[in-house]
Enzyme design. Sequence first.
Site, PDB file in Angstrom:
ATOM      1  N   CYS A  95      -1.650  -7.725 -17.273  1.00 39.18           N
ATOM      2  CA  CYS A  95      -2.339  -6.934 -18.303  1.00 39.18           C
ATOM      3  C   CYS A  95      -2.966  -7.888 -19.306  1.00 39.18           C
ATOM      4  CB  CYS A  95      -1.324  -6.023 -18.996  1.00 39.18           C
ATOM      5  SG  CYS A  95      -2.044  -4.996 -20.282  1.00 39.18           S
ATOM      6  N   HIS A 137      -2.688   2.322 -14.247  1.00 39.41           N
ATOM      7  CA  HIS A 137      -2.336   1.334 -15.280  1.00 39.41           C
ATOM      8  C   HIS A 137      -3.061   1.657 -16.590  1.00 39.41           C
ATOM      9  CE1 HIS A 137      -1.571  -3.040 -16.546  1.00 39.41           C
ATOM     10  NE2 HIS A 137      -2.481  -2.626 -17.420  1.00 39.41           N
ATOM     11  N   GLU A 138      -4.360   1.972 -16.480  1.00 38.69           N
ATOM     12  CA  GLU A 138      -5.151   2.222 -17.690  1.00 38.69           C
ATOM     13  C   GLU A 138      -4.775   3.560 -18.348  1.00 38.69           C
ATOM     14  OE1 GLU A 138      -6.593  -0.305 -18.768  1.00 38.69           O
ATOM     15  OE2 GLU A 138      -6.628  -1.444 -16.911  1.00 38.69           O
ATOM     16  N   HIS A 141      -1.909   3.129 -20.542  1.00 40.99           N
ATOM     17  CA  HIS A 141      -2.266   2.572 -21.858  1.00 40.99           C
ATOM     18  C   HIS A 141      -2.591   3.690 -22.853  1.00 40.99           C
ATOM     19  CE1 HIS A 141      -2.286  -1.782 -21.658  1.00 40.99           C
ATOM     20  NE2 HIS A 141      -3.002  -1.794 -20.538  1.00 40.99           N
TER      21      HIS A 141
HETATM   22 CO    CO Z   1      -3.196  -3.356 -19.240  1.00 44.03          CO
END
Ligand code: CO
Length: 154
Positions: A95, A137-138, A141
């Site tokens: 990341c 993954h995003e 966030h």
């Molecule tokens: Co990331």
Amino acid sequence: MALKMILGADNPILRTRSKEISSFDKKLLKLAKQMIETMHAQEGVGLAAPQIGENIRMFVMKFFQQDGEKYSIWTVINPIIIETSSDMEIDTEGCLSLPDIQGKVARYRKIILSFLNERGEKQKIKLEGLNARIAQHEIDHLDGVLFIDRMEKK
Ligand code: CO
């Protein structure tokens, strides 16, 4: 111009649930463009708005073609995963906000994603493999979740 990155596992900006976007104006287009420039400058495959200090539900990602080299860039706003495969796949992730860490993370192999593009137009796409991994993954966030939270324990 590339934007300053927000770093650190305990940074409150990275640990906040980001807000839905409702106005699609020039300011948003400019931010999306700057996020794409920042992703390129950092040599990343995805970048979420909290990583540049904005707690709004937007990310940019590279959408890879079958050959794994060519890609197009997507701007994804207010994403919702509407369907997932039953099987998951484990692979190594990193990341841009946690530059010194890498680890194995399980993600759904396929997802169907519904979202708005930077012009506020509704989109629905099927993502697989790396593309599905980047999107998951995003999206994490945007919910204040980092990949280290999902990392396999040694
Ligand atoms: Co990331």
